[in-house]
Design an enzyme around this catalytic site. Structure first.
Site, mmCIF file in Angstrom:
data_model
loop_
_atom_site.group_PDB
_atom_site.id
_atom_site.type_symbol
_atom_site.label_atom_id
_atom_site.label_comp_id
_atom_site.label_asym_id
_atom_site.label_seq_id
_atom_site.Cartn_x
_atom_site.Cartn_y
_atom_site.Cartn_z
ATOM 1 N N TYR A 1 6.288 5.054 -8.717
ATOM 2 C CA TYR A 1 7.670 4.819 -8.281
ATOM 3 C C TYR A 1 7.651 3.750 -7.201
ATOM 4 C CZ TYR A 1 12.111 5.408 -5.845
ATOM 5 O OH TYR A 1 13.335 5.163 -5.265
ATOM 6 N N GLU B 1 15.123 -0.497 -7.557
ATOM 7 C CA GLU B 1 14.384 0.733 -7.842
ATOM 8 C C GLU B 1 13.693 0.582 -9.185
ATOM 9 O OE1 GLU B 1 15.267 5.343 -7.152
ATOM 10 O OE2 GLU B 1 16.359 4.552 -8.885
#
Length: 403
Positions: free
Chosen positions: A125, A213
């Site tokens: 991530y 993101e």
């Protein structure tokens, strides 16, 4: 301004960020040709079909008409069209759509990245955003990719890392290496990650983004680092520098009332309450919402009419507020500095008369230049409009009309 995955990826790619390649389509009959083209360009034989909506959790979401998930695998070119038809044109509900299914107008047909190779596949991530407490940009990253970062933060916070970047210095080489090291990478994957992080941060700064993101950020079996997904949010205040990005705006993904307000120059955000707000200035709007809450009501919106609260703008604001069936009263709170209070009052009266009878009571609180004259105009108008001088007085009147 939010972007679709395929739009965000195209921007990232233009800055040298490695991405999962794909082709976006809006017609199911184009699925096979898109898959064939992607097969020719990348060699992929399996395909990932992804719904393009402004919401996360698409893979676990469900299309109400077909029962398909929002992200599915097509195991061959001959399976692509069937998978596309299960998503395209349907309504997809995910954990981030607040119980409202969103229509899927486009799908992305992307290459398969789970191919075999000499090393282990890994999912990470990574996000880039501004940390206001530190006054710096921050890269947040974790070894736990492919999961909701909120879940990781709650259950295994030690697996989340933060690297703060001084906006004047930019990202330093040692910081990019530190990120790759904390993710446990070695060899070519380490070098690829260093390159990826530098390019990602450059893209973030260059396009005036407010957030990037990447989840998952993927290490392939042959040690390539690529963005498999992308969520990109642009700072609306910087769009004048990027007209090409502004053209990517998908108004069908936004609240139609907010779009209408934006087109007439009103700053409007829809909320879930029962008292409509019409205010000039963001700070005064926040104070107005607070006083409504303290009086026992709930603000139905944030609406800043700006410094030119004339009859035309007031009438447009009325129209927008009254589209919300939950609104039981409207509080107008104007400080007359740039704009004279009597002009605002006349605007309220004119707008009221032009629109005919407004079905909810209106409380008007005007302070500043010509406030006395403004109160007289309201009081003598003969309309269902209540005037107030003090903010607390206005709040009490809101409480009174709601009870």
């Amino acid at each position: 301004m939010n972007l679709h995955e395929y739009q965000g990826k195209s921007i990232l790619k233009s800055f040298g960020v490695a991405i999962q390649e794909g082709i976006v389509i809006d017609k199911a009959e184009d699925a096979v040709s898109a898959a064939e083209k992607l097969n020719k360009e990348t060699g992929t034989t399996w395909f990932v079909v992804k719904a393009q909506i402004h919401a996360g959790g698409r893979g676990k979401g469900t299309v109400s008409e077909t029962g398909s998930h929002g992200v599915v695998i097509a195991k061959g070119i001959d399976k692509v069209e069937e998978k596309v038809r299960g998503i395209l044109g349907g309504h997809l509900e995910t954990i981030q759509t607040n119980g409202v299914a969103k229509k899927v107008n486009k799908v992305l047909i992307a290459q398969d990245v789970y191919y075999p190779g000499p090393s282990e596949i890994q999912e990470f991530y990574m996000s880039v955003l501004l940390d206001r407490d530190h006054g710096k940009n921050v890269i947040i990253y974790s070894t736990e990719g492919g999961m909701d970062i909120e879940h990781v933060a709650e259950n295994t916070p030690e697996k989340i890392f933060k690297e703060f970047i001084d906006p004047h210095l930019g990202i330093q080489a040692f910081q990019a290496r530190k990120i790759a090291f904390n993710l446990g990478l070695t060899g070519n994957a380490f070098k690829e990650m260093v390159r990826f992080v530098k390019s990602l941060y450059k893209a973030y700064v260059s396009i005036d983004a407010s957030m990037f993101e990447i989840n998952p950020l993927f290490k392939t079996a042959d040690d390539k680092i690529i963005a498999v997904d992308s969520k990109v949010t642009l700072d609306g205040n910087g769009l004048f520098r990027h007209p090409d990005y502004e053209a990517m705006r998908d108004k069908s993904e936004e609240d139609p009332t907010e779009v209408e307000a934006d087109e007439v120059g009103l700053n409007f955000v829809k909320l879930d309450g029962n008292v409509g707000c019409m205010v000039n200035g963001a700070g005064l709007a926040m104070a107005t919402m607070d006083i409504i809450k303290l009086s026992g009501g709930n603000p139905a919106n944030f609406l800043d009419v700006g410094g030119t609260a004339n009859a035309e703008r007031v009438e447009k604001a009325f129209h927008i507020i009254l589209k919300d069936q939950n609104v039981k009263a409207i509080l107008i709170n104007i400080f007359g500095g740039i704009v004279r209070c009597d002009r605002v009052a006349q605007g309220v009266v004119d707008a009221y008369k032009n629109m005919g009878e407004i079905p909810v009571p209106i409380i008007v609180r005007l302070q500043g230049t010509n406030a006395v004259e403004a109160k007289k105009l309201i009081d003598e108008s003969g309309l269902n409009v209540h005037s107030a001088v003090l903010l607390q007085e206005a709040a009490d009147k809101v409480k009174e009309v709601l009870s």
